[in-house]
Design a protein around this motif. Structure first.
Motif, mmCIF file in Angstrom:
data_model
loop_
_atom_site.group_PDB
_atom_site.id
_atom_site.type_symbol
_atom_site.label_atom_id
_atom_site.label_comp_id
_atom_site.label_asym_id
_atom_site.label_seq_id
_atom_site.Cartn_x
_atom_site.Cartn_y
_atom_site.Cartn_z
ATOM 1 N N LEU A 1 -2.389 43.543 -7.626
ATOM 2 C CA LEU A 1 -2.645 42.313 -6.807
ATOM 3 C C LEU A 1 -1.647 42.106 -5.921
ATOM 4 C CD1 LEU A 1 -4.065 39.939 -9.391
ATOM 5 C CD2 LEU A 1 -5.380 40.829 -7.655
ATOM 6 N N ALA A 2 -0.441 42.121 -6.281
ATOM 7 C CA ALA A 2 0.803 41.977 -5.394
ATOM 8 C C ALA A 2 0.846 43.174 -3.842
ATOM 9 C CB ALA A 2 2.120 42.207 -5.986
ATOM 10 N N ILE A 3 0.352 44.369 -4.399
ATOM 11 C CA ILE A 3 0.118 45.423 -3.032
ATOM 12 C C ILE A 3 -0.915 44.928 -2.683
ATOM 13 C CG2 ILE A 3 -0.449 47.764 -3.107
ATOM 14 C CD1 ILE A 3 0.920 48.480 -5.369
ATOM 15 N N ARG A 4 -1.882 44.362 -2.845
ATOM 16 C CA ARG A 4 -3.067 43.929 -2.110
ATOM 17 C C ARG A 4 -2.729 42.427 -1.322
ATOM 18 N NH1 ARG A 4 -7.753 44.233 -6.172
ATOM 19 N NH2 ARG A 4 -7.889 46.092 -6.789
ATOM 20 N N GLY A 5 -1.692 42.037 -1.496
ATOM 21 C CA GLY A 5 -1.208 40.997 -1.122
ATOM 22 C C GLY A 5 -1.696 39.496 -1.787
ATOM 23 N N GLN A 6 -2.285 39.759 -2.751
ATOM 24 C CA GLN A 6 -3.012 38.663 -3.436
ATOM 25 C C GLN A 6 -2.068 37.979 -4.419
ATOM 26 O OE1 GLN A 6 -6.334 40.879 -5.079
ATOM 27 N NE2 GLN A 6 -7.775 40.280 -3.293
ATOM 28 N N LEU A 7 -1.009 38.270 -4.816
ATOM 29 C CA LEU A 7 -0.006 37.806 -5.670
ATOM 30 C C LEU A 7 1.412 38.179 -5.051
ATOM 31 C CD1 LEU A 7 0.355 36.329 -8.432
ATOM 32 C CD2 LEU A 7 0.479 38.437 -9.498
ATOM 33 N N SER A 8 2.196 37.123 -4.849
ATOM 34 C CA SER A 8 3.542 37.064 -4.064
ATOM 35 C C SER A 8 4.579 38.030 -5.214
ATOM 36 C CB SER A 8 4.131 35.888 -3.684
ATOM 37 O OG SER A 8 4.543 35.237 -4.928
ATOM 38 N N SER A 9 5.029 38.734 -4.379
ATOM 39 C CA SER A 9 6.117 39.604 -5.039
ATOM 40 C C SER A 9 7.332 38.664 -5.634
ATOM 41 C CB SER A 9 6.713 40.670 -4.176
ATOM 42 O OG SER A 9 7.319 39.905 -2.950
ATOM 43 N N ASP A 10 7.444 37.554 -5.108
ATOM 44 C CA ASP A 10 8.446 36.488 -5.633
ATOM 45 C C ASP A 10 8.062 35.998 -6.797
ATOM 46 O OD1 ASP A 10 10.208 36.789 -3.478
ATOM 47 O OD2 ASP A 10 9.546 35.058 -2.429
ATOM 48 N N TYR A 11 6.722 35.813 -6.994
ATOM 49 C CA TYR A 11 5.968 35.325 -8.298
ATOM 50 C C TYR A 11 6.362 36.223 -9.260
ATOM 51 C CZ TYR A 11 2.885 33.249 -11.803
ATOM 52 O OH TYR A 11 2.154 32.839 -12.801
ATOM 53 N N ILE A 12 5.912 37.565 -8.967
ATOM 54 C CA ILE A 12 6.072 38.557 -10.124
ATOM 55 C C ILE A 12 7.449 38.737 -10.432
ATOM 56 C CG2 ILE A 12 5.946 41.188 -10.422
ATOM 57 C CD1 ILE A 12 3.599 41.161 -8.746
ATOM 58 N N ARG A 13 8.431 38.740 -9.698
ATOM 59 C CA ARG A 13 10.029 39.030 -9.948
ATOM 60 C C ARG A 13 10.467 37.970 -10.551
ATOM 61 N NH1 ARG A 13 10.518 40.945 -5.080
ATOM 62 N NH2 ARG A 13 11.094 39.138 -4.057
#
Length: 129
Positions: free
Chosen positions: A86-98
């Motif tokens: 989802l992050a790669i597709r831009g549907q989930l922010s990388s900041d949220y993941i990190r």
């Protein structure tokens, strides 16, 4: 109370190895017969059966618990992969993941590892019984 005289005698056939084992185990007793009488007096078939049943019950718990930990770890891994997709597709922010997901996933994985380690220690203990 008058002490009864022991008048019944039983013969036991032993191999040399068995005799040596009896001899070594009876060293703390005055006689080998005293050790045998004490062993028979202390032996409790029902208690032994209960111990074996308890060990079997704990083993079954261990197996179920270990399987569930494996499933949880697998599900957590799948969720992490999906979040990365989802992050790669831009549907989930990388900041949220990190900032949110990775710390929580790391804590959860560490907890799973600790629980598995505790289960392994329990297994090792049971093997010694």
């Amino acid at each position: 109370m008058e002490k009864q005289k022991r008048s019944i005698e039983r013969k036991v056939r032993l191999t040399p190895e068995e005799y040596e084992m009896f001899r070594k185990k009876s060293e703390r007793y005055h006689t080998m017969a005293g050790m045998v009488r004490d062993a028979v007096r202390l032996f409790d078939d029902k208690a032994t059966k209960r111990k074996l049943e308890s060990i079997t019950e704990v083993k079954n718990f261990y197996v179920r618990f270990d399987q569930r930990l494996g499933w949880i770890g697998s599900n957590l891994n799948q969720a992490q992969h999906r979040a990365n997709e989802l992050a790669i597709r831009g549907q989930l922010s990388s900041d949220y993941i990190r900032q949110i997901l990775e710390p929580r996933v790391g804590e959860t994985l560490q907890l799973i590892r600790e629980m598995r380690s505790d289960l392994e220690q329990l297994r090792q203990h049971l093997l010694k019984l």
